[in-house]
Design an enzyme around this catalytic site. Structure first.
Site: not given
Length: 806
Positions: A668, A741, A775
């Protein structure tokens, strides 16, 4: 003809050079697989009466087939239309109860194929409610915790796509049911469109974040309404179902402490194509227990014009005061909800008591943005918090919710100050199901991480509400890691802890301490659970906390992990794994987090698996970005590169890291960090960037803690975006991303366009898009393949890299 043939030949050659064979999901080395698939330790849950412990056995990873279940991505939700649940809901397969005093275990007889979700104790500890995930819906089951018998509540299916169930006292539950006779779902219209989808705006400002899974058509609206609609109901232990009100889209359905009223929040049309469900219009009402509306607290319009980092106008965070029969409290903004406006007071708290036919009363005003409250079990005690956006300080106050004229300040700390954190109040559950702060005379109890320069040493302490002096009851030792779990008595003499060490897996204990001002000769200390080491091969891993400084004097640290069999003096290929964080104070930025006394466990797609392949790992290498919160990112790249260099230099100084064979990685914002480091330095031989965002112009209304929009800080957005420096990235980079995601800001396109930019400039990159993953990566096959890719990439470009030319 020859020209065409030659063109075809050249095109095929280029394709052969650029395409990558698709050979299905791959697996990492056996040593990694053995740990990845090690037995999972049961989760534990202690009953409210502290006499039993539930041992819950879950499945470690879903399969890719599980991830392939049908999915509707609508209104910011992901719904499985087969059973009206949130897509990807995890479940447990077995449960048993262990007596705290006699260690007797009672297994629960569940039907074959049972998929349990949301286990919840009744306040008296005699029953546990669980959902059973089936192909057609979620059944409700009640377990007798003394006998282990389980029975289904017949004729009931729970809507967990938008709702659920919970105890209301110990004799009944509230639930959002799938309405009986709701009919067939609207057909999903994946067909030739009959009209364009149109939106229009004029003169109405409001920041729009990069939300995902939004509604896109009238058909989506109909599907959203169908699958989120539920019938509120109460369900008695004998199976009696009492429906309350009419079917609707209910965000909240919560009875008052005395059971005579119900606080209801309903989502209404019109829906939005720009915002997720929690921005849709809502009605907040009080009903009597038959479902008749007696008072409207708020009629909230579509929240499509909120200022950046702002809040709604009008009542928000409406809740019951748990120690009053039926009194509401809510918060209202006094600054128009805009944190950039100057205001003497940001918020105020309002109260209104039954029968709700008068005007609400103002309890108090907060100087800064209100951030929540907790209530004591007596004396009308209330804790509340406010947050100063400019200093990033959070204050905690104590007052009476009946007379808040003289609140007492309990703490005023930077939100990232771990060393001085006073801890969190210990709560207990009332018979009506509400939780309150536990009080013992003039004292309350607190537990916390106990962060220190030597690492975390969790604590359990008492605080005198009159003097604000604290009394330490327990603190973890320096050779193990032991955390407070739950109180057994009202005085804090007997309590549960969870203890672990580098050699011992986490287990529950009962610890006894000496009462204040008494002399004790023998104190009980008894182990309750006896979980064994699921992966003994990891015990050869060593770790230590390493502290050092950045060139500007900011204190930094990392946890140095060394692989099994490491020989002193050997320089290893190394992995730096990190995640940048913003700070306003350099002293706070240098604080240590974590503990080397934890039991090492590795799972999922963890970077710690590199240890089983001969790497050193510099874990959680601190990357503080320090500065004024309005402009801190103006020096992001400089501070980032300086922090990374300091970590590598320290690892080399220790004699364990080969500075010519270091890779960097992150997930991330850590992926964003990785791409920036490769664009702006040549310290690393390769990078791994998972689920990142690389072009900040695609998140133009802010990201992380960035307050300014792209149009207010264009240079910062561009300078921080590694996409704009893709021509400089010559260090090999592995980009991984879930194809679906749904994290705000990290669209899969970010990785796809970053890969294309690097490829277009002749760089070395590999793009791995994981089907059906979001994610984080959940499916067994996806995790195994991620580990395979990571190990291979660093083996090729880091461990076995040719020495750089001097």
């Amino acid at each position: 003809m020859k020209i065409r043939s030659l063109f075809l030949f050249v095109a095929l050659c280029v394709l052969a050079l650029t395409a990558v064979a698709q050979n299905g999901y791959q697996k990492p080395p056996k040593a990694i697989l053995d740990v990845l698939n090690a037995p999972i330790t049961p989760a534990t849950s202690i009953s409210p009466t502290r006499d039993r412990i539930a041992l819950i056995e879950s499945r470690r990873y879903p399969t890719i087939a599980d991830r392939a279940e049908p999915m509707l991505r609508i209104g910011g939700l992901r719904i499985n239309p087969r059973n009206t649940t949130r897509h990807g809901t995890g479940y447990f397969s077995a449960i048993k109860f262990r007596g705290v005093n006699d260690d007797k275990e009672t297994s629960v007889a569940l039907p074959s194929g049972f998929k349990g979700i949301s286990p919840q104790w009744s306040p008296d500890g005699k029953h546990m409610a669980v959902g059973n995930l089936t192909d057609t819906g979620v059944e409700l089951w009640i377990i007798d915790t003394a006998t282990g018998t389980a029975r289904q509540i017949k004729g009931v299916l729970i809507n967990t796509a938008f709702g659920g169930f919970g105890w209301e006292g110990s004799s009944k539950l509230s639930a959002n049911l799938i309405p009986s006779g709701r009919g067939a779902a609207p057909a999903y219209q994946d067909i030739t469109p009959i009209s364009p989808n149109i939106q229009e705006t004029s003169g109405r400002a409001g920041t729009i974040a990069t939300f995902q899974d939004l509604l896109k058509s009238p058909n989506d609206e109909d599907l959203f309404e169908y699958y989120t609609t539920s019938q509120p109901a109460f369900i008695a232990l004998d199976g009696t179902v009492t429906k309350v009100g009419q079917p609707g889209i209910y965000d909240e359905f919560g009875p008052s402490p005395d059971g005579n009223y119900i606080l209801v929040t309903r989502t209404t049309r019109p829906f939005s194509y720009l915002f997720p469900y929690y921005r849709f219009p809502k009605k907040v009402e009080v009903w009597d227990k038959t479902g008749k509306a007696v008072h409207t607290v708020a009629d909230v319009p579509l929240q499509d014009a909120l200022p950046a980092q702002g809040v709604q106008i009008g009542p928000r965070s409406v809740r019951w005061i748990p120690t009053e029969p039926a009194t509401l409290m809510w918060t209202e903004a006094l600054d128009g909800g805009d944190p950039r406006k100057k205001a003497d007071h940001r918020d105020r708290l309002m109260t209104l008591a039954a029968p709700f036919n008068g005007s609400a009363s103002e309890l108090l005003k907060t100087q800064h943005r209100f951030q929540g409250s907790s209530f004591g079990e007596r004396d009308a005690m209330m804790f509340y918090f406010d947050y100063n956006r400019d200093t990033q300080h959070r204050r905690m106050f104590m007052t009476s919710y009946k007379d808040a004229s003289s609140p007492k300040l309990l703490s005023d700390l930077n939100t990232r100050d771990r060393y001085n954190n006073p801890g969190n109040p210990i709560t207990r559950q009332l018979p009506n199901g509400f939780s309150v702060i536990r009080q013992n005379g003039d004292e309350i109890f607190l537990s916390g991480a106990g962060a220190s320069p030597e690492g975390d040493r969790p604590f359990f302490r008492a605080m005198n509400l009159k003097t604000l002096e604290t009394r330490e009851i327990f603190r973890s030792g320096t050779e193990e890691y032991e955390t407070f779990v739950s109180m057994i008595d009202d005085e804090g003499i007997n309590f549960f802890t969870r203890k672990e060490s580098p050699a011992e897996p986490p287990n529950l204990y009962i610890r006894q301490v000496c009462p204040p001002e008494k002399i004790c000769t023998a104190l009980a200390y008894r182990q309750i659970t006896h979980f064994e080491d699921p992966a003994p091969q990891l015990r050869g891993i060593t770790k230590e906390l390493v502290q050092y400084k950045r060139e500007d004097g900011v204190d930094l640290s990392f946890t140095l992990y060394l692989p099994p069999g490491y020989k002193k003096g050997e320089r290893l290929p190394a992995v730096v794994w990190a995640y940048p964080l913003e700070y306003t104070d350099s002293d706070v930025a240098g604080q240590v987090s974590g503990s080397t006394n934890r039991f090492t466990q590795i799972g999922g797609s963890s970077h710690l698996f590199f240890l089983l392949n001969g790497y050193a790992v510099l874990d959680n290498a601190t990357i503080p970005i320090v500065g004024n919160p309005e402009t801190v990112n103006d020096t992001f790249v400089k501070q980032l590169v300086s922090s990374a260099k300091a970590a590598i230099d320290k690892g080399a100084e220790l004699g364990v890291v080969d500075p010519d064979r270091v890779g960097v990685g992150g997930h991330s914002y850590g992926a964003f960090m990785t791409a920036n480091l490769l664009a702006h330095s040549d310290m690393f031989r390769a990078g791994i960037a998972r689920s990142g965002a690389y072009n900040r112009t695609l998140t133009p209304f802010g990201f992380q803690s960035e307050r300014r929009s792209f149009w207010e800080a264009k240079d910062t957005y561009l300078n921080m975006s590694p996409f704009y420096y893709a021509d400089r990235i010559k260090t090999p980079i592995l980009l991984l991303h879930g194809e679906i995601d749904n994290n705000q800001g990290t669209f899969p396109m970010q990785s796809e366009r970053m890969y294309a930019a690097i490829r277009g400039h002749g760089g070395t990159a590999r793009l791995v898009m994981l089907p059906l993953e979001s994610h984080g990566y959940a499916a067994q096959e996806s995790i195994e393949h991620t580990l395979y890719e990571q190990i291979n990439w660093f083996d090729k470009h880091v461990k076995n890299a040719k020495p750089r030319a001097k």
